[in-house]
Design a protein around this motif. Structure first.
Motif, short mmCIF file in Angstrom:
data_model
loop_
_atom_site.label_atom_id
_atom_site.label_comp_id
_atom_site.label_asym_id
_atom_site.label_seq_id
_atom_site.Cartn_x
_atom_site.Cartn_y
_atom_site.Cartn_z
N VAL A 122 0.85 -1.20 0.00
CA VAL A 122 0.00 0.00 0.00
C VAL A 122 0.88 1.25 0.00
CG1 VAL A 122 -1.60 1.38 1.41
CG2 VAL A 122 -2.05 -1.04 1.01
N LEU B 74 2.33 1.64 -3.44
CA LEU B 74 1.26 2.07 -4.34
C LEU B 74 0.97 3.56 -4.17
CD1 LEU B 74 -0.97 1.25 -6.39
CD2 LEU B 74 -2.44 0.86 -4.41
N ALA B 75 0.88 4.01 -2.94
CA ALA B 75 0.60 5.43 -2.69
C ALA B 75 1.72 6.32 -3.21
CB ALA B 75 0.40 5.66 -1.19
N THR C 295 1.84 6.04 -7.31
CA THR C 295 0.71 6.71 -7.98
C THR C 295 0.55 8.16 -7.54
OG1 THR C 295 -0.90 6.05 -6.28
CG2 THR C 295 -0.56 4.52 -8.15
N ARG D 211 -1.11 9.03 -5.06
CA ARG D 211 -2.44 9.12 -4.46
C ARG D 211 -2.36 8.72 -2.99
NH1 ARG D 211 -6.71 7.28 -9.05
NH2 ARG D 211 -5.80 8.55 -10.69
N ALA E 37 -4.42 8.98 -0.77
CA ALA E 37 -5.67 8.43 -0.24
C ALA E 37 -5.56 6.92 -0.02
CB ALA E 37 -6.83 8.74 -1.18
N TRP E 38 -4.67 6.26 -0.75
CA TRP E 38 -4.46 4.83 -0.57
C TRP E 38 -3.96 4.51 0.84
CZ3 TRP E 38 -6.35 1.22 -3.60
CH2 TRP E 38 -6.57 1.51 -4.95
N LEU E 39 -3.34 5.48 1.50
CA LEU E 39 -2.72 5.22 2.80
C LEU E 39 -3.72 4.78 3.88
CD1 LEU E 39 -0.06 8.06 2.93
CD2 LEU E 39 0.29 5.62 2.45
N TRP E 40 -4.99 5.12 3.71
CA TRP E 40 -5.97 4.68 4.72
C TRP E 40 -6.06 3.16 4.76
CZ3 TRP E 40 -10.26 1.69 3.98
CH2 TRP E 40 -10.71 1.52 2.67
N LEU E 41 -5.66 2.49 3.67
CA LEU E 41 -5.70 1.03 3.64
C LEU E 41 -4.59 0.38 4.47
CD1 LEU E 41 -6.51 0.27 -0.10
CD2 LEU E 41 -7.92 -0.24 1.88
N ALA E 42 -3.51 1.11 4.72
CA ALA E 42 -2.37 0.51 5.44
C ALA E 42 -2.77 -0.02 6.82
CB ALA E 42 -1.21 1.50 5.53
#
Length: 100
Positions: free
Chosen positions: A37, A40-41, A44, A46, A48-53
């Motif tokens: 994650v 990916l953040a 990209t 983005r 916003a992907w960090l909330w998935l970590a």
């Protein structure tokens, strides 16, 4: 469990709370997903992907504790040491010092 004077004192306790191989496997999967994650953040751009970590990391770890280990995650009583323990155990799994 009472307080620990240092992480060095805490880590053996942490390992006893992760004696089930399936629990350790769940931790490993969750930690690997956290790293993916983060990559990916960054790649990209983005954030916003960090909330998935934390969802991936804690989600897999807590399933490991509640389903396989049948204990309460150390995160609830020792959050910083537990987070440190997650990454030390991850590194030790990669190096073959902790088996999964």
């Amino acid at each position: 469990m009472s307080g620990f004077a240092s992480f060095r004192d805490f880590y053996p306790y942490y390992l006893t709370e992760h004696s089930n191989r399936n629990c350790r496997r769940m931790h490993f999967v969750g930690s690997t997903l956290v790293l993916l994650v983060l990559v990916l953040a960054i790649v990209t751009g983005r954030l916003a992907w960090l909330w998935l970590a934390p969802v991936a990391g804690y989600g897999f770890a807590w399933i490991g504790h509640f389903v396989f280990e049948k204990n309460r995650p150390a995160t609830f009583s020792h959050p910083l040491y537990s987070l440190m323990g997650d990454w030390v155990m991850y590194w030790q799994i990669l190096r073959g010092k902790v088996r999964i």
